[in-house]
Design a protein around this motif. Structure first.
Motif, mmCIF file in Angstrom:
data_model
loop_
_atom_site.group_PDB
_atom_site.id
_atom_site.type_symbol
_atom_site.label_atom_id
_atom_site.label_comp_id
_atom_site.label_asym_id
_atom_site.label_seq_id
_atom_site.Cartn_x
_atom_site.Cartn_y
_atom_site.Cartn_z
ATOM 1 N N GLU A 166 0.806 -1.216 0.000
ATOM 2 C CA GLU A 166 0.000 0.000 0.000
ATOM 3 C C GLU A 166 0.834 1.258 0.000
ATOM 4 O OE1 GLU A 166 -2.605 -0.653 3.428
ATOM 5 O OE2 GLU A 166 -4.084 -0.014 1.959
ATOM 6 N N ARG B 160 -3.677 8.232 -6.010
ATOM 7 C CA ARG B 160 -2.608 8.480 -5.039
ATOM 8 C C ARG B 160 -3.166 8.942 -3.689
ATOM 9 N NH1 ARG B 160 -0.934 13.220 -3.480
ATOM 10 N NH2 ARG B 160 -1.585 14.277 -5.389
ATOM 11 N N ILE B 161 -4.134 9.850 -3.741
ATOM 12 C CA ILE B 161 -4.684 10.380 -2.486
ATOM 13 C C ILE B 161 -5.317 9.244 -1.684
ATOM 14 C CG2 ILE B 161 -6.490 11.871 -1.547
ATOM 15 C CD1 ILE B 161 -5.819 13.778 -3.961
ATOM 16 N N ALA B 162 -6.013 8.354 -2.370
ATOM 17 C CA ALA B 162 -6.619 7.219 -1.674
ATOM 18 C C ALA B 162 -5.542 6.343 -1.047
ATOM 19 C CB ALA B 162 -7.473 6.413 -2.635
ATOM 20 N N GLU C 15 -2.515 7.136 -0.245
ATOM 21 C CA GLU C 15 -1.690 7.815 0.751
ATOM 22 C C GLU C 15 -2.307 7.779 2.136
ATOM 23 O OE1 GLU C 15 0.105 11.310 -1.426
ATOM 24 O OE2 GLU C 15 -0.013 12.094 0.599
ATOM 25 N N PHE C 16 -3.619 7.581 2.204
ATOM 26 C CA PHE C 16 -4.282 7.612 3.502
ATOM 27 C C PHE C 16 -3.701 6.577 4.455
ATOM 28 C CE2 PHE C 16 -7.451 5.963 6.438
ATOM 29 C CZ PHE C 16 -7.706 7.106 7.170
ATOM 30 N N ASN C 17 -3.651 5.353 4.005
ATOM 31 C CA ASN C 17 -3.099 4.321 4.880
ATOM 32 C C ASN C 17 -1.635 4.576 5.178
ATOM 33 O OD1 ASN C 17 -5.352 2.889 5.392
ATOM 34 N ND2 ASN C 17 -4.564 0.959 4.618
ATOM 35 N N ALA D 243 -0.230 7.517 5.490
ATOM 36 C CA ALA D 243 -0.156 8.542 6.527
ATOM 37 C C ALA D 243 -0.553 7.946 7.880
ATOM 38 C CB ALA D 243 -1.077 9.708 6.165
ATOM 39 N N LEU D 244 -1.583 7.133 7.858
ATOM 40 C CA LEU D 244 -2.042 6.522 9.102
ATOM 41 C C LEU D 244 -0.983 5.569 9.657
ATOM 42 C CD1 LEU D 244 -4.591 6.668 10.803
ATOM 43 C CD2 LEU D 244 -5.484 4.718 9.544
ATOM 44 N N GLY E 239 1.871 7.398 11.152
ATOM 45 C CA GLY E 239 1.478 7.968 12.438
ATOM 46 C C GLY E 239 1.465 6.897 13.518
ATOM 47 N N LEU E 240 0.942 5.741 13.171
ATOM 48 C CA LEU E 240 0.871 4.651 14.144
ATOM 49 C C LEU E 240 2.259 4.148 14.518
ATOM 50 C CD1 LEU E 240 -2.130 2.651 12.649
ATOM 51 C CD2 LEU E 240 -2.153 4.065 14.694
#
Lengths: 247, 332
Positions: A19, A213-215, A217-219, A221-222, A225-226
């Motif tokens: 991902e 890409r935006i879709a 990138e969400f995971n 970024a998450l 962060g995690l």
């Protein structure tokens, strides 16, 4: 660290999170590598949470196994996922060479994740292409020129801007894996199906790439962060600017 | 109510809140521990440092804390309280309708209490929907298709059993169907990420509204495509909001996508309390502006009028809240 461990790590650097499209080594997933005298290799790895999708975990474990197995001296690879809801099934299944569906005992499933792999390869292709196209547009190349550009010309064209060289390298690498014509005279920029780009609808094409890409990138970024939160929790805090503890 | 720096008063409906008990005493097994640990990781990863709670408070908070965080310290006027049962992980469940009812019934002007069902229960699911309507007069449900049940690791909105439940919901006037389609918490395989089942259900039940919580992330592209085609598919912004702090440029890109495809009339603000608290989210959202390049490329803007819709007016429309009457009652 032994030379063999270095070799293993170098191979693992070629394995990406499906991902995030980034090497598992850069993401900090690989916790350790052990090389036995008989050429057996154990790779300890961990994902950002206990709940990270089992199919992705399986895919990464398979890729690690295959990447490391390519070293001539390696006799056996044991990926060892820890701290994950499905660690046991993943570790056992990948070591035994089972398909994902069989490893998870889903009745009648022979799912080997080929479809999912294809989906993520496509998304990675689109993501890397968008990054490079935008960099080249920003330095003044016209859509028509980009649509007509051959691989030989791309080779000679420098991508300016922040990380331009890396964008070009990452795109060329995945372009080479796309299949279809890839000689010097082949088009550098094609659709994921291998077709030419239409300069008259270039903006729409780029916008569609951005959506993907935006879709994705969400995971990313998450996950990042995690990972950071987990590291913060696991490590005793040290004063700002102090030297990191010895590895 | 949120009062802007110009003194304007904004009506806020928080579309997604929870009143959970994940204390060790209620954890049935290691999954219960891992589940709340994962929530806590989301909380600490995406909150500004000064908003991070101690772990113990996060595991279990009381009704007064929640009321304060939402309505006294926080800017919410009303909040939709959504259940997540997870009885396989927690002895009394994580955040059941019954649990939520304790706080919701104490403040009926503030809370909208939603129910839930699991179509895999067959006839019992239908009985449950009847009971929820009779006991709590619910208007909406929150569905969790990735929930484990025995050997099953999930279900789909277009399963035959689910359709029977939707038919009954329609008859009883339970018209708002919130569906968790977002980051995987309890996934097994391919299904957990997929939101195409929403497409089928939304087409077959045009009188129901399907609010896709977490806007399908990480399958935002799939969700947008479905929401464009189906007038009755909305997006809930829980989990999206806190990216304002952690990754503002990325948040702007996501909002631009949503405004372009889904539109300003079908998006609802949510804190996902107690994963995040509404005060800082609303403050920062009100001040947030799309960067020029994103605004121009997408041809959309996050104007004050758009923000008002997202923060409260859209959810009010979904739940037939008379905004003027609510303001008159709650703002005095």
């Amino acid at each position: 660290m032994s030379a063999r461990e270095d070799e293993v790590l170098a191979r693992l650097a070629g394995v990406t999170d499906p991902e995030l499209d980034e090497p598992v080594t850069d993401l900090g997933f690989v916790e350790g590598v052990t090389v036995e005298e008989d050429g057996a290799v154990c790779v300890d790895f961990r994902l950002p949470t206990f709940w990270c999708a089992a199919n992705f975990a399986y895919m990464m474990a398979e890729d690690m196994r295959d990447a490391v197995s390519a070293l001539p001296w390696v006799t056996r690879v044991v990926p060892r996922l820890t701290d994950h809801m499905c660690a046991e099934q993943v570790n056992r299944g990948v070591a035994a060479g089972l398909a994902f569906g069989a490893a998870f005992g889903e009745a009648g499933s022979d799912d080997d994740l080929a479809d999912l792999r294809a989906t993520f390869r496509r998304k990675a292709f689109q993501g890397r292409q968008e990054a490079l196209l935008r960099a080249l547009l920003a330095q003044g190349l016209a859509p028509a020129a980009l649509a007509a550009m051959t691989l030989a010309v791309l080779e000679r064209t420098a991508a300016a801007g922040e990380g331009g060289a890396a964008k070009k390298r990452r795109y060329r690498e995945i372009r080479a894996r796309l299949g279809g014509p890839a000689g010097p005279e082949a088009l550098a920029f094609v659709t994921p199906e291998g077709g030419p780009l239409d300069p008259s609808v270039f903006d729409d094409y780029l916008r569609a790439l951005a959506s993907v890409r935006i879709a994705m990138e969400f995971n990313g970024a998450l996950c990042r962060g995690l990972l950071e939160a987990r590291e913060r929790a696991a490590r005793p805090s040290r004063p700002e600017g102090a030297a990191p503890p010895p590895a | 109510m949120y009062r802007t720096s110009d003194g304007e008063e904004i009506f806020v409906v928080d579309g997604h809140t929870h009143f959970w008990d994940a204390a060790p005493a209620n954890q049935r097994n290691v999954h219960g521990k891992q589940f709340i640990d994962c929530f806590y990781a989301y909380h600490s990863a995406l909150s500004p440092e000064q908003e991070v709670w101690p772990k113990e408070k996060f595991e279990k908070y009381d009704a007064e804390t929640m009321y304060n965080d939402l309505f006294v310290d926080g800017p919410d006027d009303m909040a939709i309280i959504q259940p997540t049962y997870l009885k396989e992980f927690y002895i009394d469940g994580f955040n059941t309708t019954e649990q939520n009812a304790v706080i919701a019934q104490a403040h009926p002007d503030r809370f909208i209490l939603n129910g839930s069902f699991d179509p895999r229960e067959g006839t019992a699911a239908l009985e449950r929907i009847h009971a929820l309507k009779e006991t709590y007069d619910i208007r909406g449900v929150k569905l969790y298709t990735a929930e484990w049940r025995g050997a099953s690791r999930g279900w789909r909105l277009n399963d035959t059993e689910a359709y029977r439940c939707f038919e009954l919901c329609e008859q009883l006037g339970i018209t708002n169907v919130h569906v968790h389609k977002g980051p995987t918490i309890t996934p097994l395989a391919k299904d957990a990420f997929d939101c195409h089942d929403v497409d089928y259900a939304a087409t077959d039940f045009p009188n129901l509204t399907f609010i896709v919580e977490h806007v399908g992330l990480p399958r935002l592209d799939d969700f947008c495509w479905i929401a464009v085609q189906e007038a009755n598919v909305w997006g809930g912004l829980a989990v999206v909001m806190p990216f304002m702090h952690a990754r503002p440029r990325y948040f702007a890109e996501v909002m631009a996508e949503l405004l372009f495809w889904v539109g300003e009339d079908k998006l609802t603000f949510a804190s996902d309390y107690a994963i995040w608290t509404p005060k800082w989210l609303v403050e920062r959202f009100w001040d947030f502006e799309l960067p020029d390049d994103i605004r121009q490329e997408r041809g959309v803007d996050l104007t004050p009028e758009v923000k008002k819709k997202i923060l409260g007016l859209n959810a009010a429309a979904l739940y037939d809240i008379d905004v003027d009457a609510a303001k008159a009652k709650l703002w005095n």
